[in-house]
Scaffold this motif. Structure first.
Motif, PDB file in Angstrom:
ATOM      1  N   MET A   1       3.139 -33.051 -82.036  1.00 50.05           N
ATOM      2  CA  MET A   1       3.518 -34.424 -82.338  1.00 50.05           C
ATOM      3  C   MET A   1       5.045 -34.536 -82.366  1.00 50.05           C
ATOM      4  N   SER A   2       5.571 -35.603 -81.795  1.00 46.00           N
ATOM      5  CA  SER A   2       7.024 -35.759 -81.723  1.00 46.00           C
ATOM      6  C   SER A   2       7.599 -36.163 -83.077  1.00 46.00           C
ATOM      7  N   THR A   3       8.889 -35.886 -83.239  1.00 50.86           N
ATOM      8  CA  THR A   3       9.597 -36.207 -84.473  1.00 50.86           C
ATOM      9  C   THR A   3      10.834 -37.005 -84.129  1.00 50.86           C
ATOM     10  N   LYS A   4      11.045 -38.101 -84.850  1.00 46.81           N
ATOM     11  CA  LYS A   4      12.201 -38.962 -84.601  1.00 46.81           C
ATOM     12  C   LYS A   4      13.323 -38.602 -85.564  1.00 46.81           C
ATOM     13  N   LEU A   5      14.537 -38.477 -85.008  1.00 47.25           N
ATOM     14  CA  LEU A   5      15.710 -38.144 -85.799  1.00 47.25           C
ATOM     15  C   LEU A   5      16.683 -39.316 -85.831  1.00 47.25           C
ATOM     16  N   HIS A  26      18.894 -28.065 -77.806  1.00 47.00           N
ATOM     17  CA  HIS A  26      18.159 -27.592 -78.987  1.00 47.00           C
ATOM     18  C   HIS A  26      16.667 -27.887 -78.934  1.00 47.00           C
ATOM     19  N   GLY A  27      16.174 -28.317 -77.775  1.00 52.34           N
ATOM     20  CA  GLY A  27      14.746 -28.577 -77.626  1.00 52.34           C
ATOM     21  C   GLY A  27      14.502 -29.690 -76.619  1.00 52.34           C
ATOM     22  N   THR A  28      13.234 -30.035 -76.462  1.00 51.36           N
ATOM     23  CA  THR A  28      12.843 -31.065 -75.497  1.00 51.36           C
ATOM     24  C   THR A  28      13.014 -32.446 -76.113  1.00 51.36           C
ATOM     25  N   VAL A  29      13.811 -33.282 -75.440  1.00 49.20           N
ATOM     26  CA  VAL A  29      14.074 -34.636 -75.906  1.00 49.20           C
ATOM     27  C   VAL A  29      13.120 -35.604 -75.210  1.00 49.20           C
ATOM     28  N   VAL A  30      12.371 -36.365 -75.999  1.00 49.65           N
ATOM     29  CA  VAL A  30      11.463 -37.377 -75.457  1.00 49.65           C
ATOM     30  C   VAL A  30      12.255 -38.645 -75.141  1.00 49.65           C
ATOM     31  N   SER A  31      13.140 -39.055 -76.065  1.00 51.61           N
ATOM     32  CA  SER A  31      13.977 -40.240 -75.848  1.00 51.61           C
ATOM     33  C   SER A  31      15.230 -40.145 -76.708  1.00 51.61           C
ATOM     34  N   ALA A  32      16.272 -40.849 -76.261  1.00 50.13           N
ATOM     35  CA  ALA A  32      17.530 -40.915 -77.012  1.00 50.13           C
ATOM     36  C   ALA A  32      18.096 -42.319 -76.836  1.00 50.13           C
ATOM     37  N   LYS A  33      18.407 -42.985 -77.945  1.00 49.92           N
ATOM     38  CA  LYS A  33      18.876 -44.371 -77.879  1.00 49.92           C
ATOM     39  C   LYS A  33      19.994 -44.604 -78.877  1.00 49.92           C
ATOM     40  N   VAL A  34      21.158 -45.034 -78.363  1.00 43.17           N
ATOM     41  CA  VAL A  34      22.259 -45.472 -79.217  1.00 43.17           C
ATOM     42  C   VAL A  34      22.024 -46.950 -79.506  1.00 43.17           C
ATOM     43  N   ILE A  35      22.072 -47.332 -80.770  1.00 46.57           N
ATOM     44  CA  ILE A  35      21.833 -48.720 -81.159  1.00 46.57           C
ATOM     45  C   ILE A  35      23.113 -49.526 -80.936  1.00 46.57           C
ATOM     46  N   THR A  36      22.963 -50.668 -80.263  1.00 46.68           N
ATOM     47  CA  THR A  36      24.122 -51.499 -79.947  1.00 46.68           C
ATOM     48  C   THR A  36      24.002 -52.863 -80.616  1.00 46.68           C
ATOM     49  N   GLY A  47      22.194 -43.867 -83.834  1.00 49.64           N
ATOM     50  CA  GLY A  47      21.136 -43.893 -82.836  1.00 49.64           C
ATOM     51  C   GLY A  47      19.943 -43.083 -83.296  1.00 49.64           C
ATOM     52  N   PHE A  48      18.965 -42.965 -82.402  1.00 55.90           N
ATOM     53  CA  PHE A  48      17.741 -42.225 -82.701  1.00 55.90           C
ATOM     54  C   PHE A  48      17.406 -41.319 -81.528  1.00 55.90           C
ATOM     55  N   VAL A  49      16.951 -40.118 -81.858  1.00 52.37           N
ATOM     56  CA  VAL A  49      16.516 -39.160 -80.846  1.00 52.37           C
ATOM     57  C   VAL A  49      15.103 -38.730 -81.213  1.00 52.37           C
ATOM     58  N   GLU A  50      14.208 -38.784 -80.243  1.00 53.09           N
ATOM     59  CA  GLU A  50      12.838 -38.330 -80.468  1.00 53.09           C
ATOM     60  C   GLU A  50      12.686 -36.971 -79.808  1.00 53.09           C
ATOM     61  N   ASN A  77      19.480 -36.271 -89.371  1.00 54.00           N
ATOM     62  CA  ASN A  77      18.361 -35.983 -90.264  1.00 54.00           C
ATOM     63  C   ASN A  77      17.117 -36.687 -89.746  1.00 54.00           C
ATOM     64  N   GLU A  78      15.990 -36.368 -90.353  1.00 56.42           N
ATOM     65  CA  GLU A  78      14.736 -36.977 -89.922  1.00 56.42           C
ATOM     66  C   GLU A  78      14.755 -38.467 -90.269  1.00 56.42           C
ATOM     67  N   ALA A  79      14.352 -39.281 -89.294  1.00 53.09           N
ATOM     68  CA  ALA A  79      14.346 -40.733 -89.492  1.00 53.09           C
ATOM     69  C   ALA A  79      13.261 -41.108 -90.499  1.00 53.09           C
ATOM     70  N   LYS A  80      13.590 -42.055 -91.344  1.00 51.35           N
ATOM     71  CA  LYS A  80      12.634 -42.561 -92.326  1.00 51.35           C
ATOM     72  C   LYS A  80      11.941 -43.787 -91.736  1.00 51.35           C
ATOM     73  N   ALA A  81      10.678 -43.946 -92.033  1.00 51.37           N
ATOM     74  CA  ALA A  81       9.933 -45.122 -91.576  1.00 51.37           C
ATOM     75  C   ALA A  81      10.452 -46.370 -92.283  1.00 51.37           C
ATOM     76  N   ARG A  82      10.514 -47.479 -91.565  1.00 47.12           N
ATOM     77  CA  ARG A  82      10.917 -48.733 -92.196  1.00 47.12           C
ATOM     78  C   ARG A  82       9.899 -49.150 -93.228  1.00 47.12           C
ATOM     79  N   SER A  83      10.390 -49.653 -94.352  1.00 50.55           N
ATOM     80  CA  SER A  83       9.446 -50.077 -95.392  1.00 50.55           C
ATOM     81  C   SER A  83       9.213 -51.563 -95.361  1.00 50.55           C
TER      82      SER A  83
END
Length: 83
Positions: A1-5, A26-36, A47-50, A77-83
């Motif tokens: 299972m993928s992990t979002k950072l 450092h591993g296989t990247v599923v996606s990488a997105k800089v927030i604009t 940004g976020f890296v999966e 660090n590991e991304a936290k889910a939005r509450s």
């Protein structure tokens, strides 16, 4: 299972492709997105890296947290889910 950072304190110069390139060592990247900003289209400095697996994510956090990218120390660090 993928992990979002979450990646913070990014320099303005970092693009989606550059972010992906940084993490691929450092591993296989599923996606990488800089927030604009939607009005200016300029980076908001984070940004976020999966990563494909939790072990890849752990390796990336250990290797990259507080390291320098284009003159700034990034936070990873590991991304936290939005509450």
């Amino acid at each position: 299972m993928s992990t979002k950072l979450f990646v913070g304190s990014l320099p303005w110069s970092v693009s989606d492709d550059k972010l992906k390139e940084i993490f691929e060592a450092h591993g296989t990247v599923v996606s990488a997105k800089v927030i604009t900003d939607r009005d200016t289209n300029r980076s908001r400095g984070f940004g976020f890296v999966e990563m494909e697996s939790s072990s890849d994510a752990t390796n990336a956090i250990k290797a990259l947290n507080e390291t320098e990218v284009d003159g700034r120390n990034i936070v990873v660090n590991e991304a936290k889910a939005r509450s």
